[in-house]
Motif scaffolding. Structure first.
Motif, PDB file in Angstrom:
ATOM      1  N   SER A  45       0.846  -1.189   0.000  1.00  0.00           N
ATOM      2  CA  SER A  45       0.000   0.000   0.000  1.00  0.00           C
ATOM      3  C   SER A  45       0.888   1.248   0.000  1.00  0.00           C
ATOM      4  CB  SER A  45      -0.851  -0.049   1.263  1.00  0.00           C
ATOM      5  OG  SER A  45      -1.704   1.041   1.270  1.00  0.00           O
ATOM      6  N   GLY A  46       0.529   2.209  -0.849  1.00  0.00           N
ATOM      7  CA  GLY A  46       1.271   3.465  -0.877  1.00  0.00           C
ATOM      8  C   GLY A  46       2.445   3.489  -1.832  1.00  0.00           C
ATOM      9  N   SER A  50      -1.864   2.827  -7.634  1.00  0.00           N
ATOM     10  CA  SER A  50      -3.115   3.475  -8.042  1.00  0.00           C
ATOM     11  C   SER A  50      -2.858   4.807  -8.723  1.00  0.00           C
ATOM     12  CB  SER A  50      -4.021   3.711  -6.838  1.00  0.00           C
ATOM     13  OG  SER A  50      -4.386   2.477  -6.295  1.00  0.00           O
TER      14      SER A  50
HETATM   15  N1  LIG Z   1      -4.576  13.155  -3.701  1.00  0.00           N
HETATM   16  C1  LIG Z   1      -3.498  12.839  -3.001  1.00  0.00           C
HETATM   17  N2  LIG Z   1      -2.908  13.741  -2.193  1.00  0.00           N
HETATM   18  C2  LIG Z   1      -1.804  13.451  -1.483  1.00  0.00           C
HETATM   19  N3  LIG Z   1      -1.186  12.263  -1.527  1.00  0.00           N
HETATM   20  C3  LIG Z   1      -1.719  11.316  -2.315  1.00  0.00           C
HETATM   21  C4  LIG Z   1      -2.913  11.548  -3.089  1.00  0.00           C
HETATM   22  N4  LIG Z   1      -3.199  10.401  -3.766  1.00  0.00           N
HETATM   23  C5  LIG Z   1      -2.248   9.503  -3.430  1.00  0.00           C
HETATM   24  N5  LIG Z   1      -1.356  10.049  -2.570  1.00  0.00           N
HETATM   25  C6  LIG Z   1      -0.163   9.406  -1.999  1.00  0.00           C
HETATM   26  O1  LIG Z   1       0.602   8.842  -3.054  1.00  0.00           O
HETATM   27  C7  LIG Z   1       1.258   7.662  -2.621  1.00  0.00           C
HETATM   28  C8  LIG Z   1       0.929   6.529  -3.568  1.00  0.00           C
HETATM   29  O2  LIG Z   1      -0.462   6.193  -3.443  1.00  0.00           O
HETATM   30  P1  LIG Z   1      -1.194   5.043  -4.246  1.00  0.00           P
HETATM   31  O3  LIG Z   1      -2.631   5.133  -3.930  1.00  0.00           O
HETATM   32  O4  LIG Z   1      -0.784   5.078  -5.663  1.00  0.00           O
HETATM   33  O5  LIG Z   1      -0.590   3.768  -3.590  1.00  0.00           O
HETATM   34  P2  LIG Z   1      -0.992   2.265  -3.882  1.00  0.00           P
HETATM   35  O6  LIG Z   1       0.269   1.546  -4.117  1.00  0.00           O
HETATM   36  O7  LIG Z   1      -2.013   2.194  -4.945  1.00  0.00           O
HETATM   37  O8  LIG Z   1      -1.603   1.842  -2.499  1.00  0.00           O
HETATM   38  P3  LIG Z   1      -3.039   1.274  -2.156  1.00  0.00           P
HETATM   39  O9  LIG Z   1      -2.945  -0.191  -2.436  1.00  0.00           O
HETATM   40  O10 LIG Z   1      -3.176   1.578  -0.697  1.00  0.00           O
HETATM   41  O11 LIG Z   1      -4.020   2.017  -3.016  1.00  0.00           O
HETATM   42  C9  LIG Z   1       0.794   7.405  -1.209  1.00  0.00           C
HETATM   43  O12 LIG Z   1       1.779   7.928  -0.333  1.00  0.00           O
HETATM   44  C10 LIG Z   1      -0.477   8.229  -1.091  1.00  0.00           C
HETATM   45  O13 LIG Z   1      -0.706   8.656   0.218  1.00  0.00           O
END
Ligand SMILES: Nc1ncnc2c1ncn2[C@@H]1O[C@H](COP(=O)(O)OP(=O)(O)OP(=O)(O)O)[C@@H](O)[C@H]1O
Length: 370
Positions: A45-46, A50
Protein backbone atom coordinates in the motif's frame (compact mmCIF):
# COMPACT_ATOMS: atom_id res chain seq x y z
CA UNK A 1 1.43 -13.45 -27.42
CA UNK A 2 1.60 -10.72 -30.05
CA UNK A 3 4.15 -8.01 -29.41
CA UNK A 4 2.21 -5.00 -30.62
CA UNK A 5 2.86 -2.18 -28.20
CA UNK A 6 -0.24 -0.32 -27.08
CA UNK A 7 1.04 1.77 -24.17
CA UNK A 8 4.41 3.02 -23.04
CA UNK A 9 4.95 4.74 -19.72
CA UNK A 10 8.16 6.71 -19.91
CA UNK A 11 9.93 8.35 -16.95
CA UNK A 12 6.55 9.13 -15.42
CA UNK A 13 6.69 11.20 -12.25
CA UNK A 14 3.64 12.34 -10.28
CA UNK A 15 3.71 14.33 -7.05
CA UNK A 16 1.03 15.80 -4.82
CA UNK A 17 0.81 19.09 -3.01
CA UNK A 18 0.07 18.37 0.62
CA UNK A 19 0.11 20.35 3.85
CA UNK A 20 3.48 18.83 4.69
CA UNK A 21 4.97 19.81 1.33
CA UNK A 22 5.35 17.92 -1.92
CA UNK A 23 4.79 14.17 -1.79
CA UNK A 24 6.59 12.25 -4.53
CA UNK A 25 4.17 9.40 -5.26
CA UNK A 26 5.58 8.14 -8.57
CA UNK A 27 9.26 8.78 -9.22
CA UNK A 28 10.19 8.07 -12.82
CA UNK A 29 8.71 4.76 -13.85
CA UNK A 30 8.97 2.96 -17.17
CA UNK A 31 6.98 0.09 -18.58
CA UNK A 32 5.29 -1.04 -21.74
CA UNK A 33 2.00 -2.77 -22.30
CA UNK A 34 1.42 -5.02 -25.30
CA UNK A 35 -1.79 -6.00 -27.00
CA UNK A 36 -3.43 -9.04 -25.47
CA UNK A 37 -1.23 -9.25 -22.38
CA UNK A 38 -1.80 -8.84 -18.67
CA UNK A 39 0.76 -6.78 -16.85
CA UNK A 40 0.50 -6.96 -13.10
CA UNK A 41 1.76 -4.13 -10.93
CA UNK A 42 2.33 -5.30 -7.38
CA UNK A 43 3.58 -3.64 -4.24
CA UNK A 44 2.59 -2.63 -0.74
CA UNK A 45 0.00 0.00 0.00
CA UNK A 46 1.27 3.46 -0.88
CA UNK A 47 3.85 2.33 -3.44
CA UNK A 48 2.19 4.34 -6.23
CA UNK A 49 0.22 1.66 -8.09
CA UNK A 50 -3.12 3.47 -8.04
CA UNK A 51 -1.58 6.84 -8.84
CA UNK A 52 0.01 5.25 -11.93
CA UNK A 53 -3.27 3.78 -13.11
CA UNK A 54 -5.16 7.00 -12.39
CA UNK A 55 -2.62 8.91 -14.48
CA UNK A 56 -3.26 6.54 -17.38
CA UNK A 57 -7.00 7.00 -17.24
CA UNK A 58 -6.72 10.71 -16.47
CA UNK A 59 -8.41 10.92 -13.11
CA UNK A 60 -5.65 12.22 -10.86
CA UNK A 61 -6.70 14.31 -7.89
CA UNK A 62 -6.71 18.10 -8.18
CA UNK A 63 -3.59 18.48 -6.01
CA UNK A 64 -1.48 16.31 -8.32
CA UNK A 65 1.58 17.66 -10.10
CA UNK A 66 2.80 16.15 -13.34
CA UNK A 67 6.46 16.20 -12.38
CA UNK A 68 7.69 14.64 -15.62
CA UNK A 69 7.44 11.91 -18.20
CA UNK A 70 4.89 10.65 -20.66
CA UNK A 71 2.29 7.98 -21.26
CA UNK A 72 2.31 7.12 -24.93
CA UNK A 73 -0.76 5.48 -26.43
CA UNK A 74 -0.12 3.76 -29.73
CA UNK A 75 -2.61 3.60 -32.58
CA UNK A 76 -5.51 5.19 -30.77
CA UNK A 77 -6.75 6.44 -34.11
CA UNK A 78 -7.26 9.78 -32.45
CA UNK A 79 -4.48 11.91 -33.82
CA UNK A 80 -1.10 11.78 -35.37
CA UNK A 81 1.50 13.25 -33.12
CA UNK A 82 5.22 13.45 -33.55
CA UNK A 83 6.89 12.71 -30.24
CA UNK A 84 10.47 13.38 -29.27
CA UNK A 85 11.41 9.79 -28.63
CA UNK A 86 10.34 8.57 -32.08
CA UNK A 87 11.58 11.53 -34.09
CA UNK A 88 14.97 10.25 -35.01
CA UNK A 89 14.09 6.82 -36.38
CA UNK A 90 13.06 6.70 -40.00
CA UNK A 91 9.45 6.70 -41.05
CA UNK A 92 8.24 7.26 -37.52
CA UNK A 93 6.42 10.45 -38.50
CA UNK A 94 3.65 8.24 -39.77
CA UNK A 95 3.20 6.56 -36.41
CA UNK A 96 0.00 7.32 -34.52
CA UNK A 97 1.24 8.07 -31.03
CA UNK A 98 -0.33 10.35 -28.47
CA UNK A 99 0.95 11.38 -25.08
CA UNK A 100 -1.87 10.98 -22.58
CA UNK A 101 -0.15 13.45 -20.26
CA UNK A 102 -0.38 16.14 -22.93
CA UNK A 103 -3.65 15.72 -24.79
CA UNK A 104 -6.53 18.06 -24.15
CA UNK A 105 -9.66 17.28 -22.14
CA UNK A 106 -11.79 16.71 -25.21
CA UNK A 107 -9.50 14.02 -26.59
CA UNK A 108 -9.10 12.45 -23.19
CA UNK A 109 -12.87 12.11 -22.95
CA UNK A 110 -12.81 10.13 -26.18
CA UNK A 111 -10.33 7.69 -24.66
CA UNK A 112 -11.42 7.44 -21.05
CA UNK A 113 -14.24 5.02 -20.58
CA UNK A 114 -14.00 3.98 -24.21
CA UNK A 115 -10.60 2.72 -25.25
CA UNK A 116 -9.34 2.68 -21.67
CA UNK A 117 -11.66 1.45 -18.91
CA UNK A 118 -11.03 0.87 -15.26
CA UNK A 119 -12.45 -1.47 -12.65
CA UNK A 120 -12.04 -0.47 -9.02
CA UNK A 121 -12.08 -2.44 -5.79
CA UNK A 122 -15.53 -1.07 -5.04
CA UNK A 123 -17.79 -1.54 -8.08
CA UNK A 124 -20.24 0.97 -6.61
CA UNK A 125 -17.72 3.72 -7.31
CA UNK A 126 -18.21 3.10 -11.04
CA UNK A 127 -21.97 2.53 -10.99
CA UNK A 128 -24.80 5.00 -10.69
CA UNK A 129 -26.74 3.78 -7.61
CA UNK A 130 -30.07 5.16 -8.82
CA UNK A 131 -30.00 3.91 -12.40
CA UNK A 132 -31.03 0.43 -13.53
CA UNK A 133 -27.95 -1.56 -14.50
CA UNK A 134 -29.24 -2.44 -17.96
CA UNK A 135 -29.62 1.23 -18.73
CA UNK A 136 -26.08 1.91 -17.53
CA UNK A 137 -24.75 -0.64 -19.98
CA UNK A 138 -26.98 0.33 -22.89
CA UNK A 139 -26.25 4.01 -22.35
CA UNK A 140 -22.59 3.34 -23.13
CA UNK A 141 -23.62 1.64 -26.36
CA UNK A 142 -26.20 4.23 -27.24
CA UNK A 143 -24.09 7.29 -26.49
CA UNK A 144 -20.69 6.15 -27.64
CA UNK A 145 -21.32 3.60 -30.39
CA UNK A 146 -24.38 5.25 -31.90
CA UNK A 147 -26.73 2.26 -31.68
CA UNK A 148 -30.50 2.80 -31.52
CA UNK A 149 -32.12 2.36 -28.11
CA UNK A 150 -33.54 -1.04 -29.09
CA UNK A 151 -30.24 -2.27 -30.50
CA UNK A 152 -28.44 -1.00 -27.40
CA UNK A 153 -30.79 -2.86 -25.10
CA UNK A 154 -30.42 -6.07 -27.04
CA UNK A 155 -26.64 -5.76 -27.02
CA UNK A 156 -26.60 -4.88 -23.30
CA UNK A 157 -28.50 -8.09 -22.52
CA UNK A 158 -26.03 -10.06 -24.63
CA UNK A 159 -23.15 -8.47 -22.72
CA UNK A 160 -24.79 -9.25 -19.37
CA UNK A 161 -25.00 -12.86 -20.52
CA UNK A 162 -21.37 -12.77 -21.67
CA UNK A 163 -20.15 -11.67 -18.22
CA UNK A 164 -22.23 -14.35 -16.50
CA UNK A 165 -25.28 -12.53 -15.14
CA UNK A 166 -28.09 -15.10 -14.86
CA UNK A 167 -31.47 -14.17 -16.37
CA UNK A 168 -30.14 -10.99 -17.99
CA UNK A 169 -33.51 -10.05 -19.53
CA UNK A 170 -34.91 -9.76 -16.01
CA UNK A 171 -31.85 -8.38 -14.28
CA UNK A 172 -31.62 -5.61 -16.90
CA UNK A 173 -34.18 -3.75 -14.80
CA UNK A 174 -32.46 -4.21 -11.41
CA UNK A 175 -30.59 -1.51 -9.52
CA UNK A 176 -26.95 -1.97 -8.43
CA UNK A 177 -27.92 -2.52 -4.77
CA UNK A 178 -29.96 -5.56 -5.81
CA UNK A 179 -26.77 -7.36 -6.87
CA UNK A 180 -24.02 -9.01 -4.83
CA UNK A 181 -20.50 -7.54 -4.90
CA UNK A 182 -19.30 -10.11 -7.42
CA UNK A 183 -22.28 -9.55 -9.72
CA UNK A 184 -21.78 -5.79 -9.52
CA UNK A 185 -18.18 -6.23 -10.57
CA UNK A 186 -19.48 -8.23 -13.56
CA UNK A 187 -21.76 -5.31 -14.48
CA UNK A 188 -18.79 -2.94 -14.39
CA UNK A 189 -16.93 -5.33 -16.68
CA UNK A 190 -19.94 -5.41 -19.02
CA UNK A 191 -19.85 -1.60 -19.22
CA UNK A 192 -16.15 -1.73 -20.10
CA UNK A 193 -16.95 -4.27 -22.83
CA UNK A 194 -19.86 -2.17 -24.08
CA UNK A 195 -17.36 0.59 -24.67
CA UNK A 196 -15.14 -1.78 -26.65
CA UNK A 197 -12.22 -0.96 -24.39
CA UNK A 198 -8.76 -1.92 -25.61
CA UNK A 199 -7.11 -1.48 -22.24
CA UNK A 200 -8.72 -2.57 -19.00
CA UNK A 201 -7.13 -1.34 -15.79
CA UNK A 202 -8.12 -3.49 -12.84
CA UNK A 203 -7.29 -1.85 -9.50
CA UNK A 204 -7.62 -4.52 -6.80
CA UNK A 205 -10.89 -5.66 -8.44
CA UNK A 206 -11.31 -8.71 -6.23
CA UNK A 207 -9.86 -7.58 -2.91
CA UNK A 208 -13.28 -6.94 -1.37
CA UNK A 209 -14.74 -10.26 -2.55
CA UNK A 210 -14.62 -13.64 -0.89
CA UNK A 211 -12.25 -16.23 -2.28
CA UNK A 212 -14.66 -18.22 -4.47
CA UNK A 213 -16.16 -15.13 -6.06
CA UNK A 214 -12.65 -13.70 -6.44
CA UNK A 215 -11.63 -16.74 -8.48
CA UNK A 216 -14.73 -16.41 -10.68
CA UNK A 217 -14.06 -12.74 -11.44
CA UNK A 218 -10.40 -13.48 -12.24
CA UNK A 219 -11.55 -16.23 -14.57
CA UNK A 220 -13.97 -13.84 -16.27
CA UNK A 221 -11.25 -11.20 -16.72
CA UNK A 222 -8.97 -13.87 -18.20
CA UNK A 223 -11.64 -15.12 -20.56
CA UNK A 224 -12.59 -11.71 -21.95
CA UNK A 225 -8.92 -10.86 -22.29
CA UNK A 226 -8.41 -13.87 -24.54
CA UNK A 227 -11.65 -13.47 -26.48
CA UNK A 228 -11.13 -9.79 -27.17
CA UNK A 229 -7.34 -9.56 -27.23
CA UNK A 230 -7.59 -7.00 -24.41
CA UNK A 231 -4.57 -5.51 -22.71
CA UNK A 232 -4.87 -5.57 -18.95
CA UNK A 233 -3.05 -3.72 -16.21
CA UNK A 234 -3.76 -5.55 -13.00
CA UNK A 235 -2.96 -3.66 -9.81
CA UNK A 236 -2.71 -5.63 -6.59
CA UNK A 237 -0.81 -5.94 -3.34
CA UNK A 238 -1.32 -9.70 -3.50
CA UNK A 239 1.21 -11.63 -5.56
CA UNK A 240 -0.88 -14.77 -5.12
CA UNK A 241 -3.67 -13.28 -7.23
CA UNK A 242 -1.47 -12.55 -10.21
CA UNK A 243 0.51 -15.78 -10.34
CA UNK A 244 -1.98 -17.51 -12.59
CA UNK A 245 -3.19 -14.64 -14.64
CA UNK A 246 -0.39 -12.31 -15.65
CA UNK A 247 2.14 -12.45 -18.43
CA UNK A 248 4.52 -9.94 -16.88
CA UNK A 249 4.91 -8.40 -13.46
CA UNK A 250 6.23 -5.02 -12.35
CA UNK A 251 7.10 -4.75 -8.66
CA UNK A 252 6.68 -1.24 -7.25
CA UNK A 253 8.25 0.21 -4.15
CA UNK A 254 8.21 3.84 -2.98
CA UNK A 255 7.14 5.21 -6.34
CA UNK A 256 9.55 3.21 -8.47
CA UNK A 257 9.47 -0.06 -10.35
CA UNK A 258 12.22 -2.04 -8.67
CA UNK A 259 11.90 -5.23 -10.70
CA UNK A 260 10.02 -6.40 -13.74
CA UNK A 261 9.99 -9.51 -15.81
CA UNK A 262 7.84 -12.36 -17.02
CA UNK A 263 5.74 -14.07 -14.40
CA UNK A 264 8.20 -16.99 -14.29
CA UNK A 265 11.21 -14.71 -13.92
CA UNK A 266 9.70 -12.78 -11.05
CA UNK A 267 8.34 -15.86 -9.26
CA UNK A 268 11.26 -18.22 -9.87
CA UNK A 269 14.33 -16.00 -10.26
CA UNK A 270 13.57 -12.84 -8.28
CA UNK A 271 16.53 -10.50 -7.92
CA UNK A 272 15.47 -7.54 -5.81
CA UNK A 273 15.45 -8.02 -2.03
CA UNK A 274 12.03 -6.34 -1.96
CA UNK A 275 10.65 -8.96 -4.34
CA UNK A 276 12.25 -11.63 -2.11
CA UNK A 277 10.43 -10.09 0.85
CA UNK A 278 7.08 -9.93 -0.98
CA UNK A 279 7.39 -13.55 -2.10
CA UNK A 280 8.42 -14.68 1.37
CA UNK A 281 5.37 -12.91 2.81
CA UNK A 282 2.98 -14.81 0.53
CA UNK A 283 0.87 -17.37 2.36
CA UNK A 284 1.91 -20.84 1.33
CA UNK A 285 -0.56 -23.64 1.97
CA UNK A 286 2.04 -26.37 1.93
CA UNK A 287 4.54 -24.71 4.14
CA UNK A 288 4.65 -25.01 7.89
CA UNK A 289 7.01 -22.05 8.06
CA UNK A 290 5.87 -19.05 9.99
CA UNK A 291 4.71 -16.36 7.60
CA UNK A 292 7.39 -13.76 7.03
CA UNK A 293 6.36 -10.14 7.63
CA UNK A 294 8.40 -7.43 5.96
CA UNK A 295 10.01 -5.50 8.81
CA UNK A 296 9.63 -1.73 9.10
CA UNK A 297 7.46 0.62 7.09
CA UNK A 298 7.80 2.31 3.69
CA UNK A 299 9.49 5.71 3.69
CA UNK A 300 7.65 9.02 3.96
CA UNK A 301 7.46 10.09 0.33
CA UNK A 302 7.72 13.76 1.26
CA UNK A 303 11.36 12.90 1.91
CA UNK A 304 12.29 9.92 -0.27
CA UNK A 305 15.60 8.34 0.72
CA UNK A 306 18.72 9.18 -1.25
CA UNK A 307 19.66 5.66 -2.25
CA UNK A 308 17.61 2.49 -2.72
CA UNK A 309 14.35 3.31 -0.93
CA UNK A 310 14.14 -0.25 0.45
CA UNK A 311 17.61 -0.11 2.06
CA UNK A 312 16.39 0.70 5.57
CA UNK A 313 14.24 -2.48 5.61
CA UNK A 314 16.69 -4.66 3.74
CA UNK A 315 19.05 -6.90 5.66
CA UNK A 316 21.13 -7.38 2.51
CA UNK A 317 21.67 -3.63 2.09
CA UNK A 318 25.21 -2.48 1.36
CA UNK A 319 26.74 0.94 2.02
CA UNK A 320 26.01 2.12 -1.51
CA UNK A 321 22.31 1.32 -1.07
CA UNK A 322 22.05 4.19 1.40
CA UNK A 323 23.95 6.58 -0.85
CA UNK A 324 22.98 6.12 -4.46
CA UNK A 325 19.94 4.93 -6.33
CA UNK A 326 20.62 1.74 -8.23
CA UNK A 327 20.02 1.78 -12.00
CA UNK A 328 17.93 -0.92 -13.67
CA UNK A 329 20.27 -3.86 -14.25
CA UNK A 330 19.43 -6.21 -17.09
CA UNK A 331 19.01 -9.84 -16.06
CA UNK A 332 17.59 -11.07 -19.38
CA UNK A 333 15.95 -9.45 -22.40
CA UNK A 334 12.70 -9.42 -20.44
CA UNK A 335 13.91 -9.21 -16.84
CA UNK A 336 15.31 -6.12 -15.07
CA UNK A 337 15.92 -5.21 -11.44
CA UNK A 338 17.11 -2.06 -9.70
CA UNK A 339 19.39 -3.44 -7.01
CA UNK A 340 23.10 -2.88 -6.42
CA UNK A 341 23.36 -6.62 -5.77
CA UNK A 342 23.38 -7.04 -9.55
CA UNK A 343 26.41 -4.80 -9.99
CA UNK A 344 29.39 -6.85 -11.21
CA UNK A 345 31.44 -5.70 -8.18
CA UNK A 346 28.78 -6.62 -5.63
CA UNK A 347 29.40 -9.59 -3.34
CA UNK A 348 27.62 -12.69 -4.55
CA UNK A 349 24.32 -12.76 -2.71
CA UNK A 350 21.51 -15.16 -3.36
CA UNK A 351 17.90 -15.09 -2.20
CA UNK A 352 17.19 -16.36 1.34
CA UNK A 353 17.36 -20.15 1.75
CA UNK A 354 13.74 -20.35 2.95
CA UNK A 355 12.50 -18.62 -0.16
CA UNK A 356 14.65 -20.79 -2.39
CA UNK A 357 13.12 -23.88 -0.82
CA UNK A 358 9.60 -22.52 -1.31
CA UNK A 359 10.29 -21.75 -4.95
CA UNK A 360 11.59 -25.28 -5.51
CA UNK A 361 8.47 -26.69 -3.85
CA UNK A 362 6.22 -24.52 -6.00
CA UNK A 363 8.07 -25.49 -9.15
CA UNK A 364 7.60 -29.14 -8.30
CA UNK A 365 3.89 -28.57 -7.63
CA UNK A 366 3.43 -26.77 -10.95
CA UNK A 367 5.11 -29.69 -12.73
CA UNK A 368 2.77 -32.13 -11.01
CA UNK A 369 -0.24 -30.13 -12.18
CA UNK A 370 0.89 -30.13 -15.82
N1 LIG B 1 -4.58 13.15 -3.70
C1 LIG B 1 -3.50 12.84 -3.00
N2 LIG B 1 -2.91 13.74 -2.19
C2 LIG B 1 -1.80 13.45 -1.48
N3 LIG B 1 -1.19 12.26 -1.53
C3 LIG B 1 -1.72 11.32 -2.31
C4 LIG B 1 -2.91 11.55 -3.09
N4 LIG B 1 -3.20 10.40 -3.77
C5 LIG B 1 -2.25 9.50 -3.43
N5 LIG B 1 -1.36 10.05 -2.57
C6 LIG B 1 -0.16 9.41 -2.00
O1 LIG B 1 0.60 8.84 -3.05
C7 LIG B 1 1.26 7.66 -2.62
C8 LIG B 1 0.93 6.53 -3.57
O2 LIG B 1 -0.46 6.19 -3.44
P1 LIG B 1 -1.19 5.04 -4.25
O3 LIG B 1 -2.63 5.13 -3.93
O4 LIG B 1 -0.78 5.08 -5.66
O5 LIG B 1 -0.59 3.77 -3.59
P2 LIG B 1 -0.99 2.27 -3.88
O6 LIG B 1 0.27 1.55 -4.12
O7 LIG B 1 -2.01 2.19 -4.95
O8 LIG B 1 -1.60 1.84 -2.50
P3 LIG B 1 -3.04 1.27 -2.16
O9 LIG B 1 -2.94 -0.19 -2.44
O10 LIG B 1 -3.18 1.58 -0.70
O11 LIG B 1 -4.02 2.02 -3.02
C9 LIG B 1 0.79 7.41 -1.21
O12 LIG B 1 1.78 7.93 -0.33
C10 LIG B 1 -0.48 8.23 -1.09
O13 LIG B 1 -0.71 8.66 0.22
Amino acid sequence: MSKEKILEVKDLAISFRTQQGVLQAVRGINFELYKGETLAIVGESGSGKSVTSRAIIGILAGNSIHAGGSIYYYNSGLKKFKQEHVEDSQGQEEEDVIDLMKIDEEDFHKLRGTKISMIFQDPMSSLNPIMKVGKQISEALYLKLGLTKEQAKERAIELMREVGIPEPEKRYYSYPFQFSGGMRQRIVIAIALANDAEILICDEPTTALDVTIQAQILELINRIKKERNLSIIFITHDLGVVANMSDRIGVMYAGKIVEYGTVNEVFYQPKHPYTWALLSAMPDLDSKDKLFAIPGTPPDMHFPPKGDAFAARNKYAMKIDFEEQPPMFKVSDTHFAATWLLHPDAPKMDMPEGLKARIERNKALTKEEV
